[in-house]
Scaffold this motif. Structure first.
Motif, PDB file in Angstrom:
ATOM      1  N   THR A 144       0.830  -1.203   0.000  1.00 57.19           N
ATOM      2  CA  THR A 144       0.000   0.000   0.000  1.00 57.19           C
ATOM      3  C   THR A 144       0.864   1.253   0.000  1.00 57.19           C
ATOM      4  O   THR A 144       1.810   1.356   0.785  1.00 57.19           O
ATOM      5  N   TYR A 145       0.501   2.179  -0.880  1.00 57.11           N
ATOM      6  CA  TYR A 145       1.163   3.488  -0.937  1.00 57.11           C
ATOM      7  C   TYR A 145       0.132   4.535  -0.556  1.00 57.11           C
ATOM      8  O   TYR A 145      -0.979   4.544  -1.102  1.00 57.11           O
ATOM      9  N   ILE A 146       0.484   5.390   0.382  1.00 55.52           N
ATOM     10  CA  ILE A 146      -0.443   6.410   0.863  1.00 55.52           C
ATOM     11  C   ILE A 146       0.167   7.780   0.620  1.00 55.52           C
ATOM     12  O   ILE A 146       1.325   8.028   0.964  1.00 55.52           O
ATOM     13  N   LEU A 147      -0.614   8.677   0.026  1.00 51.84           N
ATOM     14  CA  LEU A 147      -0.181  10.056  -0.144  1.00 51.84           C
ATOM     15  C   LEU A 147      -1.279  10.976   0.352  1.00 51.84           C
ATOM     16  O   LEU A 147      -2.470  10.653   0.281  1.00 51.84           O
ATOM     17  N   HIS A 148      -0.840  12.094   0.909  1.00 50.63           N
ATOM     18  CA  HIS A 148      -1.803  13.023   1.501  1.00 50.63           C
ATOM     19  C   HIS A 148      -1.162  14.398   1.586  1.00 50.63           C
ATOM     20  O   HIS A 148      -0.119  14.551   2.223  1.00 50.63           O
ATOM     21  N   GLY A 149      -1.764  15.374   0.940  1.00 49.02           N
ATOM     22  CA  GLY A 149      -1.255  16.738   1.003  1.00 49.02           C
ATOM     23  C   GLY A 149      -1.447  17.332   2.381  1.00 49.02           C
ATOM     24  O   GLY A 149      -2.504  17.200   2.989  1.00 49.02           O
ATOM     25  N   SER A 150      -0.425  17.989   2.879  1.00 53.87           N
ATOM     26  CA  SER A 150      -0.482  18.524   4.241  1.00 53.87           C
ATOM     27  C   SER A 150      -1.442  19.703   4.379  1.00 53.87           C
ATOM     28  O   SER A 150      -1.842  20.049   5.485  1.00 53.87           O
ATOM     29  N   ALA A 151      -1.848  20.318   3.266  1.00 50.22           N
ATOM     30  CA  ALA A 151      -2.776  21.457   3.323  1.00 50.22           C
ATOM     31  C   ALA A 151      -4.167  21.075   2.825  1.00 50.22           C
ATOM     32  O   ALA A 151      -4.955  21.939   2.465  1.00 50.22           O
ATOM     33  N   ASP A 152      -4.489  19.786   2.828  1.00 54.45           N
ATOM     34  CA  ASP A 152      -5.790  19.321   2.356  1.00 54.45           C
ATOM     35  C   ASP A 152      -6.901  19.901   3.242  1.00 54.45           C
ATOM     36  O   ASP A 152      -6.949  19.622   4.440  1.00 54.45           O
ATOM     37  N   PRO A 153      -7.818  20.715   2.683  1.00 59.02           N
ATOM     38  CA  PRO A 153      -8.870  21.313   3.502  1.00 59.02           C
ATOM     39  C   PRO A 153     -10.094  20.413   3.686  1.00 59.02           C
ATOM     40  O   PRO A 153     -10.995  20.752   4.438  1.00 59.02           O
ATOM     41  N   ILE A 154     -10.120  19.277   3.011  1.00 55.39           N
ATOM     42  CA  ILE A 154     -11.300  18.406   3.066  1.00 55.39           C
ATOM     43  C   ILE A 154     -11.059  17.204   3.970  1.00 55.39           C
ATOM     44  O   ILE A 154     -11.830  16.934   4.886  1.00 55.39           O
ATOM     45  N   VAL A 155      -9.991  16.460   3.714  1.00 55.24           N
ATOM     46  CA  VAL A 155      -9.644  15.306   4.552  1.00 55.24           C
ATOM     47  C   VAL A 155      -8.445  15.704   5.411  1.00 55.24           C
ATOM     48  O   VAL A 155      -7.374  15.991   4.885  1.00 55.24           O
ATOM     49  N   PRO A 156      -8.628  15.735   6.725  1.00 55.53           N
ATOM     50  CA  PRO A 156      -7.521  16.175   7.586  1.00 55.53           C
ATOM     51  C   PRO A 156      -6.343  15.204   7.527  1.00 55.53           C
ATOM     52  O   PRO A 156      -6.524  13.995   7.355  1.00 55.53           O
ATOM     53  N   LEU A 157      -5.159  15.743   7.694  1.00 56.30           N
ATOM     54  CA  LEU A 157      -3.941  14.943   7.630  1.00 56.30           C
ATOM     55  C   LEU A 157      -3.956  13.812   8.665  1.00 56.30           C
ATOM     56  O   LEU A 157      -3.425  12.733   8.422  1.00 56.30           O
ATOM     57  N   ARG A 158      -4.617  14.013   9.782  1.00 55.00           N
ATOM     58  CA  ARG A 158      -4.670  12.979  10.819  1.00 55.00           C
ATOM     59  C   ARG A 158      -5.355  11.704  10.323  1.00 55.00           C
ATOM     60  O   ARG A 158      -5.213  10.637  10.916  1.00 55.00           O
ATOM     61  N   ALA A 159      -6.096  11.790   9.220  1.00 57.59           N
ATOM     62  CA  ALA A 159      -6.782  10.617   8.679  1.00 57.59           C
ATOM     63  C   ALA A 159      -5.801   9.525   8.278  1.00 57.59           C
ATOM     64  O   ALA A 159      -6.144   8.341   8.318  1.00 57.59           O
ATOM     65  N   THR A 160      -4.598   9.902   7.905  1.00 52.93           N
ATOM     66  CA  THR A 160      -3.626   8.894   7.475  1.00 52.93           C
ATOM     67  C   THR A 160      -2.634   8.515   8.574  1.00 52.93           C
ATOM     68  O   THR A 160      -1.805   7.626   8.367  1.00 52.93           O
ATOM     69  N   ASP A 161      -2.734   9.137   9.732  1.00 48.50           N
ATOM     70  CA  ASP A 161      -1.834   8.798  10.845  1.00 48.50           C
ATOM     71  C   ASP A 161      -1.946   7.324  11.232  1.00 48.50           C
ATOM     72  O   ASP A 161      -0.975   6.713  11.657  1.00 48.50           O
ATOM     73  N   VAL A 162      -3.118   6.744  11.084  1.00 52.23           N
ATOM     74  CA  VAL A 162      -3.359   5.368  11.499  1.00 52.23           C
ATOM     75  C   VAL A 162      -2.545   4.359  10.677  1.00 52.23           C
ATOM     76  O   VAL A 162      -2.362   3.219  11.075  1.00 52.23           O
ATOM     77  N   PHE A 163      -2.000   4.805   9.536  1.00 57.38           N
ATOM     78  CA  PHE A 163      -1.197   3.917   8.697  1.00 57.38           C
ATOM     79  C   PHE A 163       0.280   3.869   9.121  1.00 57.38           C
ATOM     80  O   PHE A 163       1.038   3.070   8.588  1.00 57.38           O
ATOM     81  N   GLU A 164       0.671   4.726  10.055  1.00 57.11           N
ATOM     82  CA  GLU A 164       2.061   4.739  10.520  1.00 57.11           C
ATOM     83  C   GLU A 164       2.473   3.361  10.993  1.00 57.11           C
ATOM     84  O   GLU A 164       1.714   2.678  11.683  1.00 57.11           O
ATOM     85  N   ASP A 165       3.643   2.934  10.603  1.00 56.21           N
ATOM     86  CA  ASP A 165       4.238   1.665  11.074  1.00 56.21           C
ATOM     87  C   ASP A 165       3.431   0.425  10.699  1.00 56.21           C
ATOM     88  O   ASP A 165       3.416  -0.550  11.439  1.00 56.21           O
ATOM     89  N   LYS A 166       2.780   0.444   9.549  1.00 57.58           N
ATOM     90  CA  LYS A 166       2.019  -0.736   9.109  1.00 57.58           C
ATOM     91  C   LYS A 166       2.851  -1.646   8.230  1.00 57.58           C
ATOM     92  O   LYS A 166       2.367  -2.665   7.769  1.00 57.58           O
ATOM     93  N   GLY A 167       4.090  -1.283   7.934  1.00 53.52           N
ATOM     94  CA  GLY A 167       5.003  -2.203   7.299  1.00 53.52           C
ATOM     95  C   GLY A 167       4.960  -2.296   5.790  1.00 53.52           C
ATOM     96  O   GLY A 167       5.697  -3.055   5.216  1.00 53.52           O
ATOM     97  N   ASN A 168       4.103  -1.583   5.081  1.00 57.85           N
ATOM     98  CA  ASN A 168       4.161  -1.618   3.625  1.00 57.85           C
ATOM     99  C   ASN A 168       4.363  -0.204   3.146  1.00 57.85           C
ATOM    100  O   ASN A 168       3.552   0.538   2.907  1.00 57.85           O
TER     101      ASN A 168
END
Length: 168
Positions: A144-168
């Protein structure tokens, strides 16, 4: 939409069709924003379904900036007026810095600016379910590759924090 699983069923049909049409070719599933929520849920819950070879998530909507009262209100109203249409309130500048993109979205009959109460309630429920699943997961079932713009006004950056340290 009566259930979020309808989206997963539709996605399964599409992936199956693609696998049949292009045997032996790698299949990449890409989901952006709400599509990222659908794609992520499909992969996490679809171990008995055909999976893509790679998952790409762009600002997956596993969290939101909606006022806290909207979650319980959506659950309540879905039992009373599930088809009630509400404005999505996505800011034009939130889609793109290019004004021409916003104009194209407004002109596209397939791009809606409203959602039903039930769809909102189902999305909130899916966000909660996937965040809980991801919290206890050591790695994603497919690369899995995850990308997220840090200035995204719709989906907060914290939405992808849960993927930290998932190994892929």
């Amino acid at each position: 939409m009566d259930s979020w699983s309808i989206l997963h069923d539709d996605l399964q049909a599409r992936l199956t069709s693609l696998r049949d049409s292009y045997p032996g070719k790698p299949l990449v599933l890409y989901g952006h924003s709400l599509g990222g929520l659908v794609a992520c849920g499909y992969v996490l819950c679809g171990l008995d379904r055909p999976l893509p070879d790679v998952l790409v998530l762009s600002a997956p909507a596993l969290d939101d900036n909606q006022p806290g009262w909207q979650r319980p209100m959506a659950r309540l109203l879905t039992g009373v007026v599930p088809k009630l249409q509400l404005a999505n309130r996505v800011p034009d500048a939130g889609r793109s810095h290019d004004a021409a993109v916003s104009e194209k979205v407004k002109a596209d009959p397939l791009c809606g600016s409203t959602s039903t109460v039930r769809t909102g309630a189902e999305a909130f429920k899916e966000q909660d379910r996937l965040r809980e699943m991801l919290a206890g997961l050591e790695s994603m079932p497919v690369p899995t590759y995850i990308l997220h713009g840090s200035a995204d006004p719709i989906v907060p950056l914290r939405a992808t924090d849960v993927f930290e340290d998932k190994g892929n």
